[in-house]
Scaffold this motif. Structure first.
Motif, short mmCIF file in Angstrom:
data_model
loop_
_atom_site.label_atom_id
_atom_site.label_comp_id
_atom_site.label_asym_id
_atom_site.label_seq_id
_atom_site.Cartn_x
_atom_site.Cartn_y
_atom_site.Cartn_z
N PRO A 238 -24.14 -72.34 -12.56
CA PRO A 238 -23.78 -73.32 -13.22
C PRO A 238 -23.57 -74.75 -12.69
N LEU A 239 -23.40 -75.13 -13.33
CA LEU A 239 -22.65 -76.77 -13.82
C LEU A 239 -23.38 -77.68 -11.87
N PRO A 240 -22.81 -77.35 -11.41
CA PRO A 240 -22.52 -78.06 -9.57
C PRO A 240 -24.41 -77.91 -9.21
N ASP A 241 -24.61 -76.45 -9.22
CA ASP A 241 -26.25 -75.96 -8.88
C ASP A 241 -27.54 -76.62 -9.98
N LEU A 242 -26.80 -77.01 -11.20
CA LEU A 242 -27.73 -77.83 -11.55
C LEU A 242 -28.25 -78.59 -11.59
N VAL A 243 -26.58 -79.80 -11.48
CA VAL A 243 -26.71 -81.10 -11.60
C VAL A 243 -27.18 -81.44 -9.91
N TRP A 244 -27.48 -80.47 -8.70
CA TRP A 244 -28.09 -81.12 -7.40
C TRP A 244 -29.51 -80.67 -7.75
#
Length: 68
Positions: free
Chosen positions: A2-8
């Motif tokens: 998921p994008l939030p995990d990728l950004v983190w």
């Protein structure tokens, strides 16, 4: 991923990099990641955000950071 995990993961990796990256690199990365988060609010490509451009910007940033 998921994008939030990728950004983190990108933020975590950049701040945990040894030796520390120059602040200007962290600033640019943060700007790109913020744009990715904003782009995720749209279901399609918009005139303001292109997912392909965001991926390209991350790839460019990574190649430059690795060259340090």
């Amino acid at each position: 991923m998921p994008l939030p995990d990728l950004v983190w993961a990108w933020r975590d990796a950049a701040h945990g990099h040894e030796p520390a990256l120059p602040q200007r690199y962290l600033d640019v990365l943060e700007r790109v990641l913020n744009q990715m988060e904003s782009a995720a609010l749209f279901t399609e490509e918009s005139c303001s955000f292109s997912q392909a451009d965001m991926v390209g910007a991350l790839a460019d940033w990574l190649s430059r950071a690795r060259a340090l």
